[in-house]
Design a protein around this motif. Structure first.
Motif, mmCIF file in Angstrom:
data_model
loop_
_atom_site.group_PDB
_atom_site.id
_atom_site.type_symbol
_atom_site.label_atom_id
_atom_site.label_comp_id
_atom_site.label_asym_id
_atom_site.label_seq_id
_atom_site.Cartn_x
_atom_site.Cartn_y
_atom_site.Cartn_z
ATOM 1 N N ARG A 144 137.524 -4.675 56.081
ATOM 2 C CA ARG A 144 137.075 -6.070 56.159
ATOM 3 C C ARG A 144 137.565 -6.880 54.963
ATOM 4 O O ARG A 144 137.793 -6.339 53.872
ATOM 5 C CB ARG A 144 135.545 -6.137 56.215
ATOM 6 C CG ARG A 144 134.947 -5.460 57.433
ATOM 7 C CD ARG A 144 133.457 -5.675 57.484
ATOM 8 N NE ARG A 144 132.795 -4.693 58.329
ATOM 9 C CZ ARG A 144 131.479 -4.518 58.382
ATOM 10 N NH1 ARG A 144 130.683 -5.272 57.631
ATOM 11 N NH2 ARG A 144 130.962 -3.592 59.164
ATOM 12 N N LEU A 145 137.689 -8.163 55.200
ATOM 13 C CA LEU A 145 138.089 -9.080 54.139
ATOM 14 C C LEU A 145 136.935 -9.326 53.172
ATOM 15 O O LEU A 145 135.780 -9.418 53.584
ATOM 16 C CB LEU A 145 138.535 -10.425 54.714
ATOM 17 C CG LEU A 145 140.006 -10.577 55.138
ATOM 18 C CD1 LEU A 145 140.277 -9.823 56.418
ATOM 19 C CD2 LEU A 145 140.353 -12.047 55.294
ATOM 20 N N ILE A 146 137.280 -9.435 51.903
ATOM 21 C CA ILE A 146 136.341 -9.889 50.873
ATOM 22 C C ILE A 146 136.866 -11.222 50.354
ATOM 23 O O ILE A 146 137.998 -11.315 49.863
ATOM 24 C CB ILE A 146 136.201 -8.875 49.731
ATOM 25 C CG1 ILE A 146 135.650 -7.553 50.261
ATOM 26 C CG2 ILE A 146 135.310 -9.425 48.620
ATOM 27 C CD1 ILE A 146 135.466 -6.490 49.192
ATOM 28 N N ALA A 147 136.052 -12.254 50.480
ATOM 29 C CA ALA A 147 136.479 -13.607 50.099
ATOM 30 C C ALA A 147 135.899 -13.993 48.747
ATOM 31 O O ALA A 147 134.766 -13.616 48.397
ATOM 32 C CB ALA A 147 136.049 -14.613 51.168
ATOM 33 N N HIS A 148 136.676 -14.750 48.019
ATOM 34 C CA HIS A 148 136.234 -15.262 46.721
ATOM 35 C C HIS A 148 135.571 -16.626 46.913
ATOM 36 O O HIS A 148 136.101 -17.500 47.607
ATOM 37 C CB HIS A 148 137.431 -15.406 45.784
ATOM 38 C CG HIS A 148 137.080 -15.926 44.436
ATOM 39 N ND1 HIS A 148 137.704 -17.017 43.851
ATOM 40 C CD2 HIS A 148 136.142 -15.518 43.540
ATOM 41 C CE1 HIS A 148 137.185 -17.238 42.663
ATOM 42 N NE2 HIS A 148 136.230 -16.349 42.447
ATOM 43 N N VAL A 149 134.408 -16.790 46.309
ATOM 44 C CA VAL A 149 133.707 -18.078 46.360
ATOM 45 C C VAL A 149 134.247 -18.927 45.223
ATOM 46 O O VAL A 149 133.868 -18.764 44.054
ATOM 47 C CB VAL A 149 132.183 -17.896 46.254
ATOM 48 C CG1 VAL A 149 131.486 -19.251 46.327
ATOM 49 C CG2 VAL A 149 131.673 -16.963 47.339
ATOM 50 N N SER A 150 135.166 -19.816 45.565
ATOM 51 C CA SER A 150 135.873 -20.574 44.523
ATOM 52 C C SER A 150 135.226 -21.910 44.199
ATOM 53 O O SER A 150 135.556 -22.537 43.187
ATOM 54 C CB SER A 150 137.327 -20.825 44.967
ATOM 55 O OG SER A 150 137.348 -21.621 46.138
ATOM 56 N N GLN A 151 134.290 -22.346 45.046
ATOM 57 C CA GLN A 151 133.691 -23.673 44.820
ATOM 58 C C GLN A 151 132.300 -23.700 45.435
ATOM 59 O O GLN A 151 132.048 -23.056 46.456
ATOM 60 C CB GLN A 151 134.583 -24.745 45.466
ATOM 61 C CG GLN A 151 134.058 -26.167 45.354
ATOM 62 C CD GLN A 151 135.016 -27.156 46.009
ATOM 63 O OE1 GLN A 151 136.148 -27.304 45.589
ATOM 64 N NE2 GLN A 151 134.540 -27.828 47.059
ATOM 65 N N GLN A 152 131.412 -24.422 44.809
ATOM 66 C CA GLN A 152 130.074 -24.569 45.367
ATOM 67 C C GLN A 152 129.605 -26.022 45.232
ATOM 68 O O GLN A 152 129.969 -26.723 44.293
ATOM 69 C CB GLN A 152 129.081 -23.629 44.688
ATOM 70 C CG GLN A 152 128.872 -23.838 43.208
ATOM 71 C CD GLN A 152 127.857 -22.860 42.638
ATOM 72 O OE1 GLN A 152 127.202 -22.123 43.365
ATOM 73 N NE2 GLN A 152 127.727 -22.866 41.320
ATOM 74 N N PRO A 190 125.634 -35.092 46.083
ATOM 75 C CA PRO A 190 126.297 -33.783 45.982
ATOM 76 C C PRO A 190 127.010 -33.614 44.643
ATOM 77 O O PRO A 190 127.604 -34.559 44.110
ATOM 78 C CB PRO A 190 127.298 -33.811 47.136
ATOM 79 C CG PRO A 190 127.524 -35.251 47.431
ATOM 80 C CD PRO A 190 126.238 -35.952 47.119
ATOM 81 N N VAL A 191 126.908 -32.418 44.112
ATOM 82 C CA VAL A 191 127.561 -32.056 42.857
ATOM 83 C C VAL A 191 128.474 -30.866 43.139
ATOM 84 O O VAL A 191 128.007 -29.782 43.524
ATOM 85 C CB VAL A 191 126.534 -31.694 41.771
ATOM 86 C CG1 VAL A 191 127.248 -31.285 40.492
ATOM 87 C CG2 VAL A 191 125.591 -32.859 41.517
ATOM 88 N N VAL A 192 129.760 -31.066 42.969
ATOM 89 C CA VAL A 192 130.753 -30.017 43.227
ATOM 90 C C VAL A 192 131.134 -29.367 41.906
ATOM 91 O O VAL A 192 131.447 -30.052 40.922
ATOM 92 C CB VAL A 192 131.996 -30.597 43.934
ATOM 93 C CG1 VAL A 192 133.029 -29.496 44.179
ATOM 94 C CG2 VAL A 192 131.611 -31.279 45.234
ATOM 95 N N SER A 193 131.123 -28.054 41.884
ATOM 96 C CA SER A 193 131.464 -27.303 40.674
ATOM 97 C C SER A 193 132.241 -26.041 41.065
ATOM 98 O O SER A 193 132.200 -25.609 42.226
ATOM 99 C CB SER A 193 130.186 -26.928 39.903
ATOM 100 O OG SER A 193 129.354 -26.116 40.701
ATOM 101 N N PRO A 194 132.954 -25.467 40.093
ATOM 102 C CA PRO A 194 133.647 -24.210 40.400
ATOM 103 C C PRO A 194 132.648 -23.127 40.783
ATOM 104 O O PRO A 194 131.470 -23.168 40.424
ATOM 105 C CB PRO A 194 134.372 -23.874 39.092
ATOM 106 C CG PRO A 194 134.459 -25.162 38.357
ATOM 107 C CD PRO A 194 133.222 -25.933 38.737
ATOM 108 N N GLY A 195 133.145 -22.152 41.540
ATOM 109 C CA GLY A 195 132.278 -21.045 41.932
ATOM 110 C C GLY A 195 131.824 -20.230 40.743
ATOM 111 O O GLY A 195 132.362 -20.341 39.626
ATOM 112 N N ASP A 196 130.826 -19.401 40.977
ATOM 113 C CA ASP A 196 130.265 -18.585 39.896
ATOM 114 C C ASP A 196 130.956 -17.231 39.797
ATOM 115 O O ASP A 196 130.365 -16.243 39.388
ATOM 116 C CB ASP A 196 128.760 -18.403 40.111
ATOM 117 C CG ASP A 196 128.446 -17.865 41.499
ATOM 118 O OD1 ASP A 196 129.399 -17.626 42.283
ATOM 119 O OD2 ASP A 196 127.255 -17.676 41.805
ATOM 120 N N ASP A 197 132.232 -17.178 40.190
ATOM 121 C CA ASP A 197 133.030 -15.957 40.120
ATOM 122 C C ASP A 197 132.366 -14.815 40.898
ATOM 123 O O ASP A 197 132.175 -13.717 40.390
ATOM 124 C CB ASP A 197 133.260 -15.536 38.667
ATOM 125 C CG ASP A 197 134.547 -14.725 38.514
ATOM 126 O OD1 ASP A 197 135.411 -14.799 39.413
ATOM 127 O OD2 ASP A 197 134.667 -13.988 37.523
#
Length: 252
Positions: free
Chosen positions: A149-157, A166-173
């Protein structure tokens, strides 16, 4: 002028023939004294006088032509096999041990797993790969469901402040396991009954990105090296009042 007698040149030849004749008679008598029958003696003498092998009859001055040397085929490279229990990826002729992700792998019907905060420890140089599973219970577990299965990186939240803006910020790694599977199949390994291999169902390599090999609801983590171009490996998270939602990134 005096002439040389014609028979003078043949005298040595006649002498040699007579010696050979008496030698044959003596050989027959000697063999009969040793208990060899006359027929057997004749056969032995006939074998002795048989024509010489072709090499001895080669005209003088003609060198023997050596037979062409047959080049020995180099032995086929031996496939690397693990020596300790574990789950391994085989890539570019080398083995890489896969590390277990803590917790149970989600059911395939669950779209997104819990967040994974630990980065991948195993990086493979090539997407053309197969896996070797070496377990104490042997190949019996090859009948269990197996998939990659694919593992995806959460790059933005995206979150919302007190005013609802809304407040857009980089993902929490962090990363999550998605319910997107790549078809693989299990097959027995003839070299060892305690091992089995997991093979791709087609020849297409895995594109660069992070993946999990799922065995018995356990996820074994690995990453294929290279620039990630598949958008399925990238997610953005939206934390709203009524829950957390994920969507694929516009660009990986």
């Amino acid at each position: 002028m005096s002439r040389r007698p014609r028979w003078s040149s043949s005298a040595p030849l006649r002498y040699i023939v007579m010696l050979a004749f008496f030698g044959l008679i003596a050989a027959v008598v000697l063999l009969q004294q040793r208990g060899v029958s006359l027929a057997a003696a004749r056969a032995m003498i006939a074998g002795t006088l048989a024509s010489a092998p072709p090499e001895t009859q080669r005209p003088a001055g003609v060198a023997a032509v050596p037979a062409p040397a047959v080049a020995a085929e180099p032995p086929a490279p031996r496939r690397p096999l693990p020596t300790a229990y574990g789950v391994y990826a085989e890539s570019a002729g080398k083995l890489y041990e896969l590390q277990l992700i803590q917790g149970r792998a989600p059911d395939p019907r669950v779209a997104i797993s819990a967040a994974i905060t630990r980065p991948s420890e195993t990086t493979l140089p090539d997407g053309h790969l197969r896996f070797i599973v070496f377990r104490r219970e042997g190949a019996g577990s090859a009948s269990d469901p197996i998939d990659v299965r694919l593992i995806a990186h959460v790059s933005q939240q995206t979150t919302f402040d007190a005013a609802g803006k809304p407040v857009v910020s980089p993902g929490d790694d962090s990363w999550v396991i998605r319910n997107i599977s790549i078809p693989f199949r299990a097959a027995p390994l003839k070299d060892d009954p305690q091992m089995f291999e997991v093979l791709p169902r087609d020849d297409a390599p895995l594109p660069p990105g992070r993946y999990a090999l799922i065995l018995k609801a356990q996820a074994y983590d690995f990453t294929v090296e290279g620039a990630v171009t598949d958008k399925r490996h990238c997610l953005q998270r939206l934390a709203a009042a009524n829950g957390v939602f994920y969507s694929e990134c516009e660009k990986p």
